[in-house]
Structures are given as C-alpha cells and as structure tokens.
Write a protein that holds these residues in place. Structure first.
Motif, PDB file in Angstrom:
ATOM      1  N   ALA A   7      41.713  34.451  39.197  1.00  0.00           N
ATOM      2  CA  ALA A   7      40.679  34.609  38.069  1.00  0.00           C
ATOM      3  C   ALA A   7      39.664  33.895  38.426  1.00  0.00           C
ATOM      4  O   ALA A   7      38.292  34.338  38.170  1.00  0.00           O
ATOM      5  N   ARG A   8      39.977  32.697  38.853  1.00  0.00           N
ATOM      6  CA  ARG A   8      38.657  31.209  38.845  1.00  0.00           C
ATOM      7  C   ARG A   8      38.207  31.983  40.221  1.00  0.00           C
ATOM      8  O   ARG A   8      36.838  31.355  40.781  1.00  0.00           O
ATOM      9  N   HIS A   9      38.516  32.220  40.727  1.00  0.00           N
ATOM     10  CA  HIS A   9      37.831  33.159  42.361  1.00  0.00           C
ATOM     11  C   HIS A   9      36.929  34.080  42.053  1.00  0.00           C
ATOM     12  O   HIS A   9      36.200  34.123  43.289  1.00  0.00           O
ATOM     13  N   ALA A  10      36.659  34.700  41.601  1.00  0.00           N
ATOM     14  CA  ALA A  10      35.585  35.668  40.791  1.00  0.00           C
ATOM     15  C   ALA A  10      34.252  34.926  40.910  1.00  0.00           C
ATOM     16  O   ALA A  10      34.340  33.748  41.055  1.00  0.00           O
ATOM     17  N   PRO A  11      33.563  35.272  41.582  1.00  0.00           N
ATOM     18  CA  PRO A  11      32.992  37.078  41.764  1.00  0.00           C
ATOM     19  C   PRO A  11      33.751  37.157  43.648  1.00  0.00           C
ATOM     20  O   PRO A  11      33.567  38.818  43.898  1.00  0.00           O
ATOM     21  N   TYR A  12      34.124  36.169  43.634  1.00  0.00           N
ATOM     22  CA  TYR A  12      34.764  36.762  45.189  1.00  0.00           C
ATOM     23  C   TYR A  12      36.419  36.830  45.606  1.00  0.00           C
ATOM     24  O   TYR A  12      36.693  36.892  44.355  1.00  0.00           O
ATOM     25  N   PRO A  13      35.859  38.104  46.592  1.00  0.00           N
ATOM     26  CA  PRO A  13      37.579  38.530  46.415  1.00  0.00           C
ATOM     27  C   PRO A  13      38.788  37.440  46.198  1.00  0.00           C
ATOM     28  O   PRO A  13      38.817  36.597  47.203  1.00  0.00           O
ATOM     29  N   ALA A  14      39.775  38.069  46.382  1.00  0.00           N
ATOM     30  CA  ALA A  14      41.086  37.172  45.885  1.00  0.00           C
ATOM     31  C   ALA A  14      42.368  37.784  45.677  1.00  0.00           C
ATOM     32  O   ALA A  14      42.476  38.602  44.806  1.00  0.00           O
ATOM     33  N   LEU A  15      43.700  38.141  46.153  1.00  0.00           N
ATOM     34  CA  LEU A  15      44.540  38.901  46.508  1.00  0.00           C
ATOM     35  C   LEU A  15      45.912  37.524  46.240  1.00  0.00           C
ATOM     36  O   LEU A  15      46.139  36.987  47.146  1.00  0.00           O
ATOM     37  N   ALA A  16      47.093  38.238  45.508  1.00  0.00           N
ATOM     38  CA  ALA A  16      48.353  37.918  45.893  1.00  0.00           C
ATOM     39  C   ALA A  16      48.903  38.514  46.371  1.00  0.00           C
ATOM     40  O   ALA A  16      48.841  39.771  46.305  1.00  0.00           O
ATOM     41  N   LEU A  17      50.114  38.352  47.567  1.00  0.00           N
ATOM     42  CA  LEU A  17      51.012  39.100  48.859  1.00  0.00           C
ATOM     43  C   LEU A  17      52.090  38.979  48.346  1.00  0.00           C
ATOM     44  O   LEU A  17      52.023  37.326  49.009  1.00  0.00           O
TER      45      LEU A  17
END
Length: 296
Positions: free
Chosen positions: A96-106
């Motif tokens: 959430a704190r990385h927005a507006p940049y994309p972030a994924l958990a894999l």
C-alpha cells in the motif's frame, strides 16, 4: 524423492562437496556419502545438523525431514493460514505504501498473492481495462484467477490453486505484456532464467510446484522460444539494472524492478514470498503512474 537423492541435490545446488557439507553439519564426509547412497538412514540428530547446515533455507530443512519420514521442527503454513497473518499484514502495508508505483507479492513460482492499487492501475492501462489474467490464463482457468479477483490496495488476493496464471504467464504470453515490450531481448531472457531457476529449486526439493507448471505452459509461447537460449551479456555490457520499457499508443512506461524478501524468516512460507517493487525509470513514467493511479 528418496532422502539420499534429495540430500545430494540440495548439496549440489548449494555448490558444496560432500566434505564441505560434512564440515558444515559436523558430520564426516563418509557419513554424508552413506546418507546420499542410501547405505545409512538419518536419525533426528543428523537431520537437525543437516537442517542447520542449509539454514536459513527452511524449505530445504523441512524437505529433508519429510523425506526421512519425520515431522519437521516447524510446521509449514501457507499464505492464507491464520498463523501467517502477521506476515500478510506486513506485506499489505508495504504494498500500500508503495503506491502509486506498482507492487506485487509473489510466491517462488511467480503466482501473484497480492497487488497494490498501482499495479492494478498499470495493468488496466496495459490491457485497456480488461482483466489481464483472463487474457493469459491457461486453458480451463476462468476469469479472476489472479490478482484481478479483488486484490485491492495491498490486500491479500490468494491466487487460484493449480494452474492459476503467474507473473511469467503475464510476461511471456503473446496476449500479455510481451506485446508491449520495447526491449524484449533485454527483459525476457532474465524472466526465463528466473523461472527456470525456480523450477530447478522445486525439483531439488522433490516438489512439482507452480514454477514447474508455469514453465511447462510458457514453453509453447513464441517469446519463450525466441529468448530461451539468449546468452548472458558480457559483464562490460551489462547495465546496473534492467529497465522494462512498455509502449502503448504514444506513451512509454519505463520501470525498474526491485525484489525484496523477509530478512530473517522463521518459516519456509515467509522465505518464499517475494515483493516485486517497481519504480519509474524517468520523470515521464512517474507522471504516467501518478495519472493512472488518480484515474477513477
């Protein structure tokens, strides 16, 4: 997989000789040789030493106990288990704190466990608002198999079991992101090598997991066939990072990915979770991501 084959595979994967493993585990080289050949069966004391030798690789230690027919010291938990709630909460905050940049958990096989609003906005841009996971889903897997199923900003979105599409499907499928890549020869060989390494890792642990499933699927894609055997570039020509450049219409989105993991995992599940954090490579890409995130 029998215990001896598993132990030998893990040892070779670590780049160790039998003598090196013996020294790390406080066992003789002869004992290690007998364990690998099946001439000796491991007791719990030897298993404890071997698990510590492979630490902090908790998955390797758990696999050794399982192959020996004994319960591992720590019970394994999955992403959706209640016991994993503190880790999920930490992941959700980071995304959430990385927005507006994309972030994924894999997970280790590239299955998307969660995504933030920045990732959803970027994928909506790339796929004109269509569900990206439907576009790249394997035969028989319906819509909503990936993070498109209500991931929310940093919320946990457990991917579908079995043949659910992965980040590798999204990257290599002809209807996926590969069609927008400006520099596929720089980006896709890295993705293929990463997927193959994950599949080898699963094989070393005696598993047939999501990485092996994804590898079987993406092998048929033209992008995989085109770049599977691309050599590593000479060190003198290797940039500090690989920039992914996507072009759609008159806009270009240039991203740099940073992969992060839990620093001191106490469980194999936590160790397997990877955070893929994307950063804009230039001001124009930063402005595009901000605009996409602000769109209704």
């Amino acid at each position: 997989m029998d215990f001896g084959s598993l132990l030998a595979g893990l040892r070779r994967g670590a780049g160790w000789s039998q003598a090196t493993l013996g020294a790390r585990a406080d066992l003789s080289q002869r004992h290690v040789s007998f364990l690998e050949s099946g001439r000796s069966r491991p007791g719990r004391a030897a298993l404890d030493k071997l698990a510590r030798a492979f630490a902090p690789d908790h998955a390797a230690g758990a696999a050794l106990f399982e192959a020996a027919g004994l319960a591992a010291p720590r019970g394994a938990v999955g992403w959706a288990d209640p016991a994993f709630a503190p880790a999920r909460a930490a992941v959700a905050r980071a995304l959430a704190r990385h927005a507006p940049y994309p972030a994924l958990a894999l997970d280790a096989g590239g299955t998307v466990l969660a995504a933030n609003a920045g990732a959803e906005a970027a994928l909506a841009w790339a796929f004109d608002g269509r569900d990206p996971w439907t576009a790249v889903a394997p035969p028989g897997v319906g819509a909503g198999a990936g993070v498109g199923a209500g991931a929310g900003a940093g919320a946990g979105a457990v991917a579908g079991a079995g043949a659910a599409p992965t980040l590798y499907d999204l990257s290599l499928h002809p209807d996926g992101l590969a069609r927008l890549l400006v520099n596929p020869a720089e980006v896709l060989p890295h993705a293929i090598r990463r997927l193959k390494a994950a599949a080898r890792r699963e094989a070393a642990l005696g598993e047939a997991g999501p990485a092996a499933d994804a590898l079987r699927r993406v092998r048929r894609h033209p992008a995989f066939r085109a770049f599977e055997h691309a050599p590593e570039p000479p060190a003198a020509r290797t940039a500090s990072v690989v920039v992914e450049r996507y072009r759609k219409g008159g806009e270009t989105l240039a991203l740099v990915a940073l992969t992060a993991r839990f620093g001191a995992p106490e469980d194999a599940a936590a160790q397997a979770v990877e955070l893929e954090l994307f950063y804009p490579e230039d001001d124009a890409s930063a402005a595009l991501l901000a605009r996409l995130a602000a769109a209704p």
